[in-house]
Scaffold this motif. Structure first.
Motif, PDB file in Angstrom:
ATOM      1  N   ALA A 208     131.493  92.249  20.241  1.00  0.00           N
ATOM      2  CA  ALA A 208     130.104  91.876  19.935  1.00  0.00           C
ATOM      3  C   ALA A 208     130.052  90.463  19.366  1.00  0.00           C
ATOM      4  CB  ALA A 208     129.493  92.865  18.942  1.00  0.00           C
ATOM      5  N   GLY A 209     128.900  89.836  19.488  1.00  0.00           N
ATOM      6  CA  GLY A 209     128.735  88.505  18.908  1.00  0.00           C
ATOM      7  C   GLY A 209     128.516  88.546  17.414  1.00  0.00           C
ATOM      8  N   GLY A 210     128.177  89.729  16.879  1.00  0.00           N
ATOM      9  CA  GLY A 210     127.916  89.893  15.459  1.00  0.00           C
ATOM     10  C   GLY A 210     126.926  91.024  15.254  1.00  0.00           C
TER      11      GLY A 210
ATOM     12  N   ASP B 231     126.713  94.461  25.368  1.00  0.00           N
ATOM     13  CA  ASP B 231     126.953  95.237  26.579  1.00  0.00           C
ATOM     14  C   ASP B 231     127.047  96.720  26.237  1.00  0.00           C
ATOM     15  OD1 ASP B 231     127.025  92.857  27.919  1.00  0.00           O
ATOM     16  OD2 ASP B 231     129.220  92.759  28.035  1.00  0.00           O
ATOM     17  N   ALA B 232     126.736  97.551  27.225  1.00  0.00           N
ATOM     18  CA  ALA B 232     126.681  98.991  26.990  1.00  0.00           C
ATOM     19  C   ALA B 232     128.008  99.543  26.488  1.00  0.00           C
ATOM     20  CB  ALA B 232     126.257  99.704  28.277  1.00  0.00           C
TER      21      ALA B 232
ATOM     22  N   ALA C  25     120.628  90.581  25.743  1.00  0.00           N
ATOM     23  CA  ALA C  25     121.540  91.709  25.928  1.00  0.00           C
ATOM     24  C   ALA C  25     120.908  92.773  26.813  1.00  0.00           C
ATOM     25  CB  ALA C  25     121.931  92.293  24.577  1.00  0.00           C
ATOM     26  N   LEU C  26     119.634  93.092  26.566  1.00  0.00           N
ATOM     27  CA  LEU C  26     118.956  94.126  27.353  1.00  0.00           C
ATOM     28  C   LEU C  26     118.785  93.703  28.806  1.00  0.00           C
ATOM     29  CD1 LEU C  26     116.229  95.329  24.817  1.00  0.00           C
ATOM     30  CD2 LEU C  26     118.456  96.352  25.325  1.00  0.00           C
ATOM     31  N   ASP C  27     118.457  92.441  29.036  1.00  0.00           N
ATOM     32  CA  ASP C  27     118.271  91.963  30.409  1.00  0.00           C
ATOM     33  C   ASP C  27     119.566  91.994  31.206  1.00  0.00           C
ATOM     34  OD1 ASP C  27     115.625  91.586  29.894  1.00  0.00           O
ATOM     35  OD2 ASP C  27     115.751  89.402  29.638  1.00  0.00           O
TER      36      ASP C  27
END
Length: 623
Positions: free
Chosen positions: A340-342, A380-381, A298-300
């Motif tokens: 979100a995925g969770g 994501d942001a 997520a961060l990348d």
């Protein structure tokens, strides 16, 4: 599975049964009601849907939450798709055949039809209807069905248009197929008179039997769906959507009762701890050097990590409230609604590559104590903050007990959060379709399937098992037409439609390719003696492999026609002569072995009864 004292808990439940009708055309247009494969679509188009206000200026809460997730909806169109289905043309008048069938259903449930049916629009913004609403009308009220645990009242009978079929769900939206949209759909809603899981299943089975008794409902997976409304005295009403199988209804009720009991226990313990929920916090910096695959990914991608402190929730978030589903799963369901995925939570961490040190740093960042839990989302942001806020809001609801909501049925008998319960603001009048004046006197009451079973035994001489198979089977209307209209032998028709087709299906024959015309003509050829009984399976197999053939063409192409009696006798005599020593020695004891040889010599083109008769005569003649 735990069994509860449902009377003590105050269980009440009601059913909503949705059944597709088997009519020639759709409810508001003349398009066919057959389902298509997505690969058959000839084009597609896209729509964005948004909720509208009701006549009173209100917006339905469920529709509002649905619209907060920005999605594009793609619709697959076919060569039969019309402008009504695309919502580019006003609907036609209500299909008369569908009205007749639904009035038959009303009679079977002792319901009182309304004098005039008014079409309403029911707000739907999940993409399942191109217009953003579903057209629905009340047809009858105040009915009743019987169960072994007492009567269950039927509140209303609705005639609606079926939704589009979901083909694929993507990150940015959903793809739907328009082949199903607009098929006439009957909705039957009971009063909350059901007081046990077993009664819920029995009531659903009874309603299903009554629907099939009309002979005008579709069969197969997805053509009937059960929704179950469930609550216990200290809990709340929960609507479970999309129960596909009758076998799942009692498990759904048991598991929902267990979930509400568990949530009430969670409420009590959180109350004792004076629990509360904090505000979402950006904790991205805490995981700047993480090796966790999910968080790192997520961060990348430019995402963020957000978290919320759940004060007093330590050890509670990870507790099971349904089989293999925890309070944390409930929080995760709400986070997923925002893309979100969770979620991760500290009752399950360290795990998934998140280390002890990172958990400690996370706790410190959100100021969580030993009795507190922390939930976090990496996404994501524009997703992470909203998702963790939704999870926190669901945690706040846990302080109050059981929320009223709509849930989806899972294959294992558990449920998942879908959306809030809809309210009255989702309904408003349809202005494009005039009211319908109903005349129930034009409709005859159908024969119940249970009565058909008895009649098939008495009139047609079928045994009880076969009679029940035929009456409850999908080919019941065809069976009656073959026997009553075409004069086909009832036993031949019954065994073909139930036993022969089942055997072919087990052998891998694509019996779904067989049309009603194929079946009718094939049975007629056998009944007339043009094709022997033994050739029926080969005939149906040929038609399934070549659905463009007629039955007569298949007989010719596969050389399946029968042989005359003199040809049968000639072949039998040859077999007997060839085995004369065995016949002289064993007499009729040789019959079984020679019977198989005779049938082989005739290549299955002769009726077995005729071959048996001739063979017996020839053996006895030699004796």
């Amino acid at each position: 599975m735990t069994e509860y004292d449902y009377d003590e808990l105050g269980l009440v439940a009601g059913l909503e049964i949705h059944q597709q009708l088997d009519t020639a055309t759709k409810l508001f247009c003349s398009c066919p009601t057959e389902l298509r494969e997505p690969e058959e679509s000839v084009r597609s188009f896209e729509r964005y849907l948004h909720p509208t206000k009701s006549e009173l200026g209100e917006i339905d809460e469920a529709a509002l939450e649905e619209s907060q997730v920005e999605r594009v909806f793609e619709y697959l169109a076919y060569d039969s798709t019309c402008l009504v289905e695309e919502d580019d043309e006003p609907p036609a008048r209500v299909d008369s055949e569908a009205l007749s069938v639904v009035l038959e259903i009303a009679q079977l449930m002792d319901m009182t039809p309304v004098d005039v049916a008014h079409v309403m629009r029911k707000l739907v913004v999940d993409g399942s209807n191109t217009s953003g609403f579903q057209r629905s009308m009340e047809i009858a009220t105040d009915g009743e069905i019987e169960t072994s645990e007492g009567a269950v009242r039927v509140a209303d009978l609705m005639l609606e248009e079926e939704s589009a079929q979901r083909v694929e769900e993507r990150e940015d939206g959903v793809t739907y197929s328009l082949d199903r949209l607009g098929i006439p759909l009957v909705e039957i809603g009971t009063k909350p008179d059901i007081s046990s899981p077993e009664q819920a299943r029995e009531a659903a089975e009874r309603i299903g039997m009554l629907l099939r008794s009309t002979g005008h409902v579709k069969r197969g997976l997805g053509t009937i769906r059960q929704d179950v409304n469930i609550s216990i005295a200290a809990g709340a009403r929960v609507e479970v959507k999309g129960v596909q199988s009758l076998d799942d209804i009692d498990d759904i009720v048991r598991n929902e009762v267990g979930r509400q009991v568990a949530l009430l226990d969670v409420k009590d313990r959180l109350g004792e701890r004076d629990a509360s929920v904090g505000e979402p916090v950006d904790v991205t910096g805490t995981f700047a050097d993480t090796d966790s695959g999910v968080v790192r990914g997520a961060l990348d991608d430019g995402g963020e990590v957000w978290a919320v402190r759940l004060e007093g929730f330590d050890g509670v978030v990870g507790e099971e409230i349904q089989p293999d589903r925890r309070l944390g799963t409930e929080l995760s369901d709400h986070a997923k609604r925002h893309g979100a995925g969770g979620i991760f939570h500290t009752d399950e961490l360290p795990a998934y590559g998140v280390t002890d040190e990172e958990v400690a740093a996370l706790r410190e960042t959100v100021d969580a104590g030993e009795e507190d839990a922390v939930a976090m989302v990496a996404a994501d942001a524009d997703v992470a903050e909203a998702a963790v806020e939704a999870a926190g809001e669901r945690a706040e609801v846990a302080l109050e007990g059981v929320p009223e909501e709509t849930r989806g049925a899972n294959d294992d008998g558990t449920t998942r959060y879908l959306r809030p319960l809809p309210g009255a603001a989702r309904m408003y009048p349809e202005t494009d379709v005039p009211p319908v004046h109903l005349d129930p006197s034009d409709v005859d009451e159908p024969e119940l399937l249970t009565a058909k079973v008895d009649r098939y035994q008495d009139e047609y001489g079928l045994d009880a098992g076969v009679a029940e198979q035929v009456a409850y089977g999908e080919y019941m209307p065809l069976f009656e037409s073959l026997v009553d209209d075409d004069g086909v032998d009832a036993t031949l028709a019954a065994t073909t439609l139930e036993s022969t087709l089942t055997a072919l299906r087990r052998d891998g024959v694509e019996t779904d390719e067989l049309t009603e015309t194929h079946l009718r003509d094939a049975v007629a050829l056998v009944d007339a003696g043009d094709v022997p009984n033994e050739g029926l399976e080969d005939l149906l197999s040929a038609l399934a492999a070549n659905p463009e053939w007629s039955a007569e063409q298949a007989v010719e192409e596969e050389d399946l026609g029968g042989v005359a009696e003199d040809e049968v006798r000639e072949a039998v005599v040859e077999v007997v002569e060839r085995n004369s020593d065995q016949v002289d020695e064993q007499g009729m004891g040789a019959f079984s072995a020679l019977m198989g040889e005779c049938m082989g010599a005739l290549r299955g083109k002769a009726d077995g009864d005729l071959v048996s008769e001739v063979l017996r005569e020839e053996i006895q003649a030699r004796a």
